[in-house]
Design an enzyme around this catalytic site. Structure first.
Site, mmCIF file in Angstrom:
data_model
loop_
_atom_site.group_PDB
_atom_site.id
_atom_site.type_symbol
_atom_site.label_atom_id
_atom_site.label_comp_id
_atom_site.label_asym_id
_atom_site.label_seq_id
_atom_site.Cartn_x
_atom_site.Cartn_y
_atom_site.Cartn_z
ATOM 1 N N TYR A 219 36.240 34.155 61.401
ATOM 2 C CA TYR A 219 36.370 34.562 62.808
ATOM 3 C C TYR A 219 37.736 34.144 63.354
ATOM 4 C CZ TYR A 219 35.322 35.025 67.826
ATOM 5 O OH TYR A 219 35.354 35.386 69.155
ATOM 6 N N SER B 39 40.505 35.105 71.097
ATOM 7 C CA SER B 39 39.605 33.985 71.383
ATOM 8 C C SER B 39 40.365 32.689 71.148
ATOM 9 C CB SER B 39 38.403 34.055 70.424
ATOM 10 O OG SER B 39 37.761 32.793 70.362
HETATM 11 N N1 LIG Z 1 31.627 35.503 74.843
HETATM 12 C C1 LIG Z 1 32.539 34.570 74.626
HETATM 13 O O1 LIG Z 1 32.348 33.387 74.943
HETATM 14 C C2 LIG Z 1 33.851 34.958 73.985
HETATM 15 C C3 LIG Z 1 34.806 33.934 73.775
HETATM 16 C C4 LIG Z 1 36.011 34.271 73.177
HETATM 17 C C5 LIG Z 1 36.255 35.583 72.795
HETATM 18 N N2 LIG Z 1 35.318 36.544 72.987
HETATM 19 C C6 LIG Z 1 35.619 37.924 72.547
HETATM 20 O O2 LIG Z 1 35.265 38.828 73.565
HETATM 21 C C7 LIG Z 1 34.971 40.106 72.992
HETATM 22 C C8 LIG Z 1 33.705 40.665 73.612
HETATM 23 O O3 LIG Z 1 32.639 39.843 73.219
HETATM 24 P P1 LIG Z 1 31.326 39.591 74.111
HETATM 25 O O4 LIG Z 1 31.273 38.140 74.347
HETATM 26 O O5 LIG Z 1 31.251 40.533 75.221
HETATM 27 O O6 LIG Z 1 30.193 39.877 73.003
HETATM 28 P P2 LIG Z 1 29.156 41.087 72.834
HETATM 29 O O7 LIG Z 1 28.299 41.207 74.017
HETATM 30 O O8 LIG Z 1 28.508 40.831 71.520
HETATM 31 O O9 LIG Z 1 30.105 42.335 72.758
HETATM 32 C C9 LIG Z 1 30.811 42.653 71.591
HETATM 33 C C10 LIG Z 1 30.863 44.135 71.471
HETATM 34 O O10 LIG Z 1 31.491 44.480 70.224
HETATM 35 C C11 LIG Z 1 30.805 45.590 69.716
HETATM 36 N N3 LIG Z 1 30.944 45.725 68.265
HETATM 37 C C12 LIG Z 1 30.598 44.849 67.317
HETATM 38 N N4 LIG Z 1 30.815 45.383 66.104
HETATM 39 C C13 LIG Z 1 31.305 46.639 66.306
HETATM 40 C C14 LIG Z 1 31.711 47.690 65.458
HETATM 41 N N5 LIG Z 1 31.627 47.601 64.125
HETATM 42 N N6 LIG Z 1 32.171 48.836 66.014
HETATM 43 C C15 LIG Z 1 32.232 48.965 67.352
HETATM 44 N N7 LIG Z 1 31.838 48.011 68.215
HETATM 45 C C16 LIG Z 1 31.392 46.854 67.683
HETATM 46 C C17 LIG Z 1 29.360 45.327 70.073
HETATM 47 O O11 LIG Z 1 28.659 46.520 69.997
HETATM 48 P P3 LIG Z 1 27.096 46.539 69.622
HETATM 49 O O12 LIG Z 1 26.450 46.513 70.949
HETATM 50 O O13 LIG Z 1 26.960 47.822 68.881
HETATM 51 O O14 LIG Z 1 26.803 45.349 68.760
HETATM 52 C C18 LIG Z 1 29.494 44.797 71.469
HETATM 53 O O15 LIG Z 1 29.508 45.849 72.409
HETATM 54 C C19 LIG Z 1 34.919 39.890 71.488
HETATM 55 O O16 LIG Z 1 36.094 40.361 70.882
HETATM 56 C C20 LIG Z 1 34.828 38.391 71.348
HETATM 57 O O17 LIG Z 1 35.374 37.913 70.127
HETATM 58 C C21 LIG Z 1 34.122 36.263 73.589
#
Ligand SMILES: NC(=O)c1ccc[n+]([C@@H]2O[C@H](COP(=O)([O-])OP(=O)(O)OC[C@H]3O[C@@H](n4cnc5c(N)ncnc54)[C@H](OP(=O)(O)O)[C@@H]3O)[C@@H](O)[C@H]2O)c1
Length: 321
Positions: free
Chosen positions: A187, A161
């Protein structure tokens, strides 16, 4: 970034994950996407399976991937499966590794949590964001090393990120054991550690045919923001008068947010590229980092000495669990 010219591609920030793989055939490739049942993970899985790969969604709740599994249950070339994985619990990580059989062509470390308001600990006693975003993925990658090597040519993709820029990894107090806990520091540091994971793998596993790169997916409205308070969301300008979430102009759709991940996981344009960091489908400019930095990849996250030191820290931490 290497001394070589930064890698560019014909794609833009608005290219979708499916467009990245237009004309690419992934039949016979076996891939894992952690956190593949929600947010950008879903679109990552959809694009990879859509190009013919056999994709395992590694998730805490496999039933949550039922629709995705069903979507690829037909006679088409792509297949989606779901398997249980809780990255915050090493017993679960070990069980997942134990259950994996055969070669692995791509491991996509996508799962993550953000800005947990109070200092929480994993079953092993590690700060939850570090434990989930970094240590769990470190253990997973290390445990799957032989399967990655068995593929002959394999890729590890680590979803970091832009938040990594704000702080280097704190080797003196990585678990916030002595300093006051700060949700955004925790984070940011875990996301610095994620980039260093890719650099560490690139430095160690090249001779095994394994490359590793990291990325920033951009801003995407997903479940990731669920721990942010209404006050913080308002200060970010992403709530309307009625309290509904709104996308800012620079926000990406989940399909666009998954594009850089898919580029690194499967595009022929990335063949042999390792230890680098990408944003909007391009290799990213290296910057000094710090709270004021608004773009680029911070030098502290690509530093080979930091990567080696973090690798040693993770190995020692896992051993002493
Ligand atoms: N969205 C943004 O703007 C953004 C920006 C920068 C970076 N990112 C990065 O992109 C990645 C994906 O995020 P997203 O935006 O798609 O968010 P999201 O919809 O919340 O997806 C995150 C995923 O991580 C899983 N997770 C969380 N804790 C876990 C654990 N203990 N074991 C296994 N799985 C776990 C969640 O599963 P559950 O469904 O079980 O909770 C969910 O499927 C992350 O690494 C995030 O830091 C996102």
């Amino acid at each position: 970034m290497s001394d070589e010219t930064p890698l560019t591609t014909p794609f833009t920030a608005r290219t979708t994950a499916a467009e990245i793989l237009d004309g690419v055939d992934l039949t016979g490739r076996r891939m894992i996407v952690t956190g593949g049942a929600s947010g950008i993970g879903v679109e990552t899985v959809r694009a990879l399976a859509g190009a013919g790969a056999e994709v395992t969604v590694a998730t805490r709740n496999p039933a949550g991937a039922d629709e995705l599994v069903a979507e690829f249950a037909g006679p088409g070339p792509g297949v989606v499966r779901a398997a249980a994985l809780d990255l915050a619990d090493l017993a679960s990580v070990d069980a997942f590794i134990e259950g994996w059989d055969g070669p692995l062509h791509a491991l996509v470390a996508n799962a993550g949590i953000m800005a947990i308001p109070t200092r929480q600990l994993t079953p092993q006693g590690w700060e939850l964001q570090l434990g989930t975003n970094y240590l769990g993925h470190f253990a997973l990658a290390r445990g799957l090393h032989d399967s990655l090597r068995a593929a002959g040519s394999a890729r590890v993709v680590v979803v970091s990120s832009g938040a990594h820029r704000r702080e280097p990894f704190d080797f003196d107090d990585p678990q916030f054991a002595r300093q006051p806990y700060d949700p955004w520091s925790a984070y940011g540091r875990s996301k610095t550690a994620d980039v260093l994971l890719a650099v560490g793998i690139a430095r160690r596993w090249a001779a095994d045919g394994i490359v590793a790169n990291a990325l920033n997916p951009g801003f995407i409205n997903t479940n990731l923001q669920r721990h942010m308070t209404e006050e913080t969301l308002r200060s970010f300008g992403v709530l309307d008068e009625a309290g509904n979430r709104i996308d800012l102009p620079y926000y990406k759709t989940p399909a666009q947010g998954a594009a850089t991940t898919v580029l690194l996981a499967a595009s022929p344009l990335l063949e042999g590229i390792t230890g680098r960091y990408f944003t909007d489908n391009q290799e990213t400019e290296v910057v000094a980092g710090g709270p004021e930095a608004t773009h680029g990849v911070a030098a502290h996250a690509l530093d080979p000495a930091n990567a080696d030191r973090l690798w040693a820290y993770a190995e020692q931490t896992l051993t002493s669990r």
